[in-house]
Design an enzyme around this catalytic site. Structure first.
Site, PDB file in Angstrom:
ATOM      1  N   HIS A  18       0.823  -1.121   0.077  1.00  0.00           N
ATOM      2  CA  HIS A  18      -0.113   0.150   0.052  1.00  0.00           C
ATOM      3  C   HIS A  18       0.950   1.106  -0.047  1.00  0.00           C
ATOM      4  O   HIS A  18       1.658   1.448   0.958  1.00  0.00           O
ATOM      5  CB  HIS A  18      -0.761   0.095   1.271  1.00  0.00           C
ATOM      6  N   HIS A  60      -0.623  11.002  -2.813  1.00  0.00           N
ATOM      7  CA  HIS A  60      -1.868  10.746  -2.403  1.00  0.00           C
ATOM      8  C   HIS A  60      -2.746  11.854  -2.044  1.00  0.00           C
ATOM      9  O   HIS A  60      -3.829  11.899  -2.617  1.00  0.00           O
ATOM     10  CB  HIS A  60      -1.783   9.719  -0.811  1.00  0.00           C
TER      11      HIS A  60
END
Length: 255
Positions: A18, A60
């Site tokens: 991740h 992100h």
């Protein structure tokens, strides 16, 4: 029978790093990806925004502040501005095309974080010839619909929040459910708030539809074991060393 798609051409359960393994230090950087891939990961989850001049970049947040301490929105900056951003002397905002080119053997799970990132992401994946080794994801169902339209269903996709809710409700009530053909996986948390998402009923229903179930973001070994016992098809983690050890202990590590 689960959907056969080139993106899923590895033995399940899949192991996803991740953001490249955010708990190990830098996230969504070439250094993070190299670290995870060096450990043996062949699936990497990452995030994409687009710059003001239409370059798909790996990041992100919509702003630089949390990761770099600097102000500025990704969408308002040009690639030339981001290319010079450093933390500890290292570049922290790679381009999507650079990452796809650097690791042609790796599958990338790409979460498109904003509407402006849709067209640049699709164009980058097409130029790289990477359509078989990416899955396009988003929390936004509308954004996913646009991604599917632009790729004409040829690139694997996940489900948005409303899509996951529909899938969960259908699993609870045994209702028929039609999904776009490009949907190959339900990528979900164990629960949304107090609502449990991942249980045996949900897994059985998803599998009958031909979907894999990938669960995020799981960092504790006890929970990893519980989910694997339940029969999930993949786990996303920030703690890449921990997940690797759990998979190794169960004979799942195929690297």
């Amino acid at each position: 029978m689960l959907t056969a798609h080139p993106y899923l051409d590895a033995p399940a359960p899949l192991a996803f790093a991740h953001r490249g393994g955010a708990a190990e230090g830098a996230e969504n950087t070439t250094e993070a990806f190299a670290r995870a891939i060096g450990l043996g990961y062949r699936y990497v989850e990452t995030d994409v925004h687009a710059t003001a001049d239409g370059v798909a970049v790996i990041f992100h947040d919509p702003t630089l502040e949390r990761v770099t301490g600097e102000r500025g929105r990704i969408a308002a900056l040009r690639w030339a501005d981001l290319a010079s951003v450093r933390v500890g002397g290292a570049a922290v905002v790679p381009r999507l095309d650079q990452v796809l080119d650097a690791w042609p053997q790796v599958r990338f799970n790409i979460d498109v974080k904003a509407d402006g990132g849709v067209d640049p992401t699709v164009a980058t994946v097409a130029r790289a010839g990477a359509g078989d080794r990416v899955l396009l994801a988003s929390f936004s169902d509308a954004r996913l619909a646009r991604l599917r339209a632009l790729t004409e269903g040829r690139v694997a996709t996940g489900l948005g929040m409303r899509g996951v809710a529909r899938l969960r409700m259908a699993s609870l009530h045994g209702r028929p459910l039609r999904l776009p053909p490009s949907v190959v996986a339900a990528q979900v948390p164990v629960r949304y708030g107090r609502l449990r998402v991942v249980d045996r009923r949900f897994l059985r229903f998803a599998h009958r539809l031909g979907l894999q179930v990938h669960v995020w973001t799981i960092d504790e070994p006890t929970e990893m074991h519980e989910l694997l016992d339940l029969g999930v098809d993949g786990i996303m983690t920030d703690h890449v060393g921990v997940l690797r050890d759990v998979y190794r202990s169960r004979g799942h590590w195929a690297a």
